[in-house]
Scaffold this active site. Structure first.
Site, PDB file in Angstrom:
ATOM      1  N   ASP A   1       0.889  -1.306  -0.052  1.00  0.00           N
ATOM      2  CA  ASP A   1       0.105  -0.068  -0.188  1.00  0.00           C
ATOM      3  C   ASP A   1       0.959   1.314  -0.118  1.00  0.00           C
ATOM      4  O   ASP A   1       1.837   1.268   0.915  1.00  0.00           O
ATOM      5  CB  ASP A   1      -0.743   0.000   1.253  1.00  0.00           C
ATOM      6  CG  ASP A   1      -1.907   1.133   0.973  1.00  0.00           C
ATOM      7  OD1 ASP A   1      -3.145   1.045   0.472  1.00  0.00           O
ATOM      8  OD2 ASP A   1      -1.429   2.306   1.905  1.00  0.00           O
TER       9      ASP A   1
ATOM     10  N   ASN B   1      -2.168  13.155  -4.156  1.00  0.00           N
ATOM     11  CA  ASN B   1      -2.935  13.926  -5.185  1.00  0.00           C
ATOM     12  C   ASN B   1      -3.345  15.158  -4.708  1.00  0.00           C
ATOM     13  O   ASN B   1      -3.430  15.864  -5.589  1.00  0.00           O
ATOM     14  CB  ASN B   1      -4.150  12.916  -5.154  1.00  0.00           C
ATOM     15  CG  ASN B   1      -3.772  11.601  -5.849  1.00  0.00           C
ATOM     16  OD1 ASN B   1      -3.264  11.548  -6.981  1.00  0.00           O
ATOM     17  ND2 ASN B   1      -4.569  10.622  -5.395  1.00  0.00           N
TER      18      ASN B   1
ATOM     19  N   HIS C   1      -3.663  14.640  -9.655  1.00  0.00           N
ATOM     20  CA  HIS C   1      -3.825  13.182  -9.673  1.00  0.00           C
ATOM     21  C   HIS C   1      -3.080  12.862 -11.067  1.00  0.00           C
ATOM     22  O   HIS C   1      -2.688  11.538 -10.804  1.00  0.00           O
ATOM     23  CB  HIS C   1      -5.495  13.286 -10.207  1.00  0.00           C
ATOM     24  CG  HIS C   1      -6.188  13.307  -9.073  1.00  0.00           C
ATOM     25  ND1 HIS C   1      -6.850  12.299  -8.106  1.00  0.00           N
ATOM     26  CD2 HIS C   1      -7.091  14.183  -8.697  1.00  0.00           C
ATOM     27  CE1 HIS C   1      -7.546  12.574  -7.194  1.00  0.00           C
ATOM     28  NE2 HIS C   1      -7.900  13.891  -7.400  1.00  0.00           N
TER      29      HIS C   1
ATOM     30  N   ASP D   1      -0.982   9.275 -10.436  1.00  0.00           N
ATOM     31  CA  ASP D   1      -0.848   8.376 -11.377  1.00  0.00           C
ATOM     32  C   ASP D   1       0.583   7.984 -11.806  1.00  0.00           C
ATOM     33  O   ASP D   1       0.883   6.786 -11.943  1.00  0.00           O
ATOM     34  CB  ASP D   1      -1.605   8.883 -12.670  1.00  0.00           C
ATOM     35  CG  ASP D   1      -3.116   8.819 -12.386  1.00  0.00           C
ATOM     36  OD1 ASP D   1      -3.562   8.426 -11.521  1.00  0.00           O
ATOM     37  OD2 ASP D   1      -3.762   9.505 -13.344  1.00  0.00           O
TER      38      ASP D   1
ATOM     39  N   GLU E   1      -4.576   2.239  -4.442  1.00  0.00           N
ATOM     40  CA  GLU E   1      -3.273   2.546  -4.226  1.00  0.00           C
ATOM     41  C   GLU E   1      -2.476   1.211  -3.667  1.00  0.00           C
ATOM     42  O   GLU E   1      -1.318   1.241  -3.128  1.00  0.00           O
ATOM     43  CB  GLU E   1      -2.729   3.837  -3.396  1.00  0.00           C
ATOM     44  CG  GLU E   1      -3.296   3.648  -2.010  1.00  0.00           C
ATOM     45  CD  GLU E   1      -4.498   4.345  -1.950  1.00  0.00           C
ATOM     46  OE1 GLU E   1      -5.047   4.676  -0.933  1.00  0.00           O
ATOM     47  OE2 GLU E   1      -5.427   4.672  -2.922  1.00  0.00           O
TER      48      GLU E   1
END
Length: 260
Positions: free
Chosen positions: A124, A132, A137, A141, A167
């Site tokens: 994780d 973010n 964002h 990504d 994630e």
């Protein structure tokens, strides 16, 4: 040398075309052979040439075109299945494909008398929401892509990796003991920690928390997922950026691992 005759190969196109054309020629000669005794030498030669060339040109062309189209369809189906099983952002398996492959492996091992070992890791990304929020964002990504690349870079060819959440990534390590599983998990954690991620020239350190569990003998994906997810929760609760393993492998985990 073994010829590839899979649905997407040229080997199948050529083999079926050749075999089918030979069959057509044989049928033509067989049917026309009843007339051969009554033909003159010149007429016999023309009849045999016709029995050879007509199936060769018409039948061969038709079979080649048909098999070529079937090959194209097989390739399209293969590509669609890959797209359906792949996470479009990180290019690893999506959750459905990942869980299906792991469960298929575990089901196969349950049918065998010999005990099999392995491990499941859940990885994780730490504080991903803040990435973010602070960088946008698009940067988030990009961070996920880098994390996925780092994970794949530490795995063997037979290991399975998939994106199982926003994630979160899952890694299945077939045939490994707890000690080696911890080494893999720690190498992933360190590799991600050492990556240089500077969106817009602003340093943004990445780290991950990893929960893992090992198994020996029959089990199910649900069982090892629950155990690994529990270890992930422990890793995050104890400060993140660390590896936590299930107690079943505690005796074989090297010193320095976080085990609860």
């Amino acid at each position: 040398m073994r010829i590839d005759v899979s649905p997407t190969s040229w080997g199948r196109v050529i083999a079926v075309t050749a075999a089918g054309t030979a069959f057509f020629i044989a049928v033509a000669f067989f049917v026309d052979s009843f007339n051969f005794p009554y033909l003159s030498p010149e007429a016999l030669w023309r009849a045999q040439l016709t029995d050879l060339m007509l199936p060769l040109v018409l039948g061969g062309s038709f079979l080649f075109f048909l098999m070529w189209k079937i090959r194209q369809l097989a390739i399209a189906q293969r590509d669609l299945s890959i797209v359906a099983a792949t996470d479009s952002l990180t290019a690893v398996l999506n959750r459905g494909a990942f869980s299906m492959l792991v469960e298929a492996y575990l089901e196969q091992t349950r049918k065998q008398e010999q005990a099999h070992s392995g491990a499941l890791l859940i990885i994780d990304a730490d504080h991903f929401k803040s990435i973010n929020d602070r960088h946008g964002h698009d940067c988030g990504d990009q961070a996920l892509k880098l994390i996925a690349q780092a994970i794949k870079g530490q795995l063997r060819g037979g290991d399975i990796v998939g994106r199982i959440g926003g994630e979160e990534f899952g890694v299945f390590l077939p045939g490994v003991d707890p000690s080696h599983s911890w080494v893999v998990a720690e190498s992933i954690r360190r590799r991600i920690r050492e990556m240089d991620f500077s969106p817009g020239g602003r340093p943004c350190p990445l780290s991950v928390s990893i929960g893992g569990t090992s198994f020996t003998g029959p089990t199910t994906f649900e069982e090892i997922f629950v155990a690994a997810d529990r270890r992930l929760y422990a890793a995050k609760s104890n400060g993140r950026d660390q590896v936590s393993f299930d107690p079943s492998g505690a005796s074989l985990v090297p010193s320095g691992a976080i085990v609860h």
